[in-house]
Design an enzyme around this catalytic site. Structure first.
Site, mmCIF file in Angstrom:
data_model
loop_
_atom_site.group_PDB
_atom_site.id
_atom_site.type_symbol
_atom_site.label_atom_id
_atom_site.label_comp_id
_atom_site.label_asym_id
_atom_site.label_seq_id
_atom_site.Cartn_x
_atom_site.Cartn_y
_atom_site.Cartn_z
ATOM 1 N N ILE A 85 0.857 -1.185 0.000
ATOM 2 C CA ILE A 85 0.000 0.000 0.000
ATOM 3 C C ILE A 85 0.891 1.232 0.000
ATOM 4 C CG2 ILE A 85 -1.658 1.347 1.355
ATOM 5 C CD1 ILE A 85 -2.866 -1.258 2.330
ATOM 6 N N CYS A 86 0.579 2.182 -0.861
ATOM 7 C CA CYS A 86 1.289 3.462 -0.917
ATOM 8 C C CYS A 86 2.785 3.209 -1.150
ATOM 9 C CB CYS A 86 1.011 4.258 0.358
ATOM 10 S SG CYS A 86 1.466 5.999 0.283
ATOM 11 N N VAL A 87 3.653 3.856 -0.368
ATOM 12 C CA VAL A 87 5.093 3.714 -0.580
ATOM 13 C C VAL A 87 5.634 2.405 -0.028
ATOM 14 C CG1 VAL A 87 5.573 6.176 -0.776
ATOM 15 C CG2 VAL A 87 5.554 5.108 1.481
ATOM 16 N N THR A 135 2.756 3.356 -6.967
ATOM 17 C CA THR A 135 2.907 3.824 -5.598
ATOM 18 C C THR A 135 2.263 5.205 -5.534
ATOM 19 O OG1 THR A 135 4.492 4.182 -3.784
ATOM 20 C CG2 THR A 135 5.169 4.917 -5.975
#
Length: 346
Positions: free
Chosen positions: A102-104, A122
């Protein structure tokens, strides 16, 4: 029962951690049975999550026992990842465990080498750096998530919800996923991708030779610019201009100009009540149809849908007279040096 292990590292982003915990913990099968068992795990000891500290009840051994591993983002995605974490993720992948970031968290997953040769995403603020650090990963900055089967990645923040709901649908079907979406007060599928949230390009590196030219192109994107005219402005041949654009921006002058025009259109859609046709002309497109097609291709949704999602109430009351939006850069008339040359509008 399907077991989901959520990996909590020092610096974990609280939202990224809580999203899979909540979505998977609350998902219910027909009849009310829990769809997943969720285990938050860490390398041991307290985990510093910034605003709070947590102690995960499970260690890294939970990764080997999980059906799915979720890797949330951390506050510093460029920080070195402990070898024991990388080894545990590689080992789990080798056993066929599904792993999603998730995300970075994509930076952590990329550091294992598991994403090499695969498409990934990302948070849009980190896509350039992810591509730079891990050139073997095919980074897509425009989507909410990427599903490669065993390995998945999501864009930032709320896109983690999209990814988790997608996994619920993969595992248990649309009905169970729709119930999970309602509990999350989220649509099961959102219109468009991450591209609709990106308004500004990351600034060019200090001292980049094209930086003054990029600023000039941004300010004059509403004009009928030509490749010859841009090259003349830069005092370069068109061949050299194309090469330097590739080296410094990763794209061509035409593609960069299209993105600049679409960014300007996003601003006008958000802040004015001007018609879509008028905005198309203001930002330099020769026809509204070409503008709509390009907007859809780059942003992933239509101009009207984008306006509904992002226009504030004040903008809806903005007069639609001949004046430009407040704060909009002036659009100068075309220069004589550009007349008779092929415009960059296709």
């Amino acid at each position: 029962m399907h077991t989901v292990a959520v990996l909590a590292l020092d610096g974990v982003v609280g939202f990224d951690l809580a999203t899979p915990v909540e979505v998977f913990s609350r998902a219910r099968l027909p009849g009310g049975r829990a769809a997943y068992q969720v285990r938050v795990c860490s390398a041991g000891g307290d985990v510093d999550a910034g605003a709070f500290t947590l102690r995960a009840p499970w260690g890294l051994e939970a990764l080997a026992q999980a059906d799915t591993i979720i890797v949330p983002g951390v506050a510093d995605p460029l920080a070195p990842v402990p070898d024991e974490i990388l080894d545990a993720l590689r080992s789990a992948a080798g056993q066929g465990t599904r792993i999603a970031s998730i995300c970075v968290g994509a930076f952590i997953l990329a550091a294992t080498g598991l994403l090499d040769g695969l498409r990934a995403t990302t948070h849009w603020l980190g896509t350039t750096e992810l591509a730079r650090r891990y050139p073997e990963v095919r980074v897509d900055p425009d989507v909410l998530y990427v599903d490669n089967g065993q390995l998945l990645t999501s864009a930032g923040a709320a896109a983690g919800l999209d990814l988790c709901l997608h996994l619920v649908r993969r595992d248990h079907g649309s009905a169970v996923a729709a119930d999970a979406a309602r509990l999350s007060v989220m649509p099961l599928e959102r219109d468009g991708g991450q591209a609709q949230f990106i308004v500004h390009e990351p600034p060019a590196p200090d001292g980049a030779t094209l930086e003054p030219l990029l600023r000039w192109m941004e300010e004059n994107a509403g004009r009928e610019l030509t490749l010859d005219g841009i090259a003349a402005r830069a005092r370069l041949s068109t061949r050299t201009l194309n090469r330097r654009f590739r080296e410094q921006t990763g794209t061509t002058p035409l593609q960069w100009l299209h993105r600049a025009r679409i960014r300007r259109a996003q601003y006008l859609l958000e802040t004015t009540a001007h018609s879509v046709d008028r905005i198309a002309a203001q930002v330099g497109f020769g026809s509204p149809t070409a503008f709509r097609d390009r907007f859809k291709r780059l942003i992933g949704t239509s101009p009207h849908a984008y306006r509904r999602a992002f226009q504030g109430p004040e903008a809806r009351r903005t007069p639609t007279g001949p004046q430009e939006a407040v704060g909009a850069p002036p659009v100068p008339p075309p220069s004589s040096s550009d007349q008779g040359r092929t415009p960059l509008t296709s």
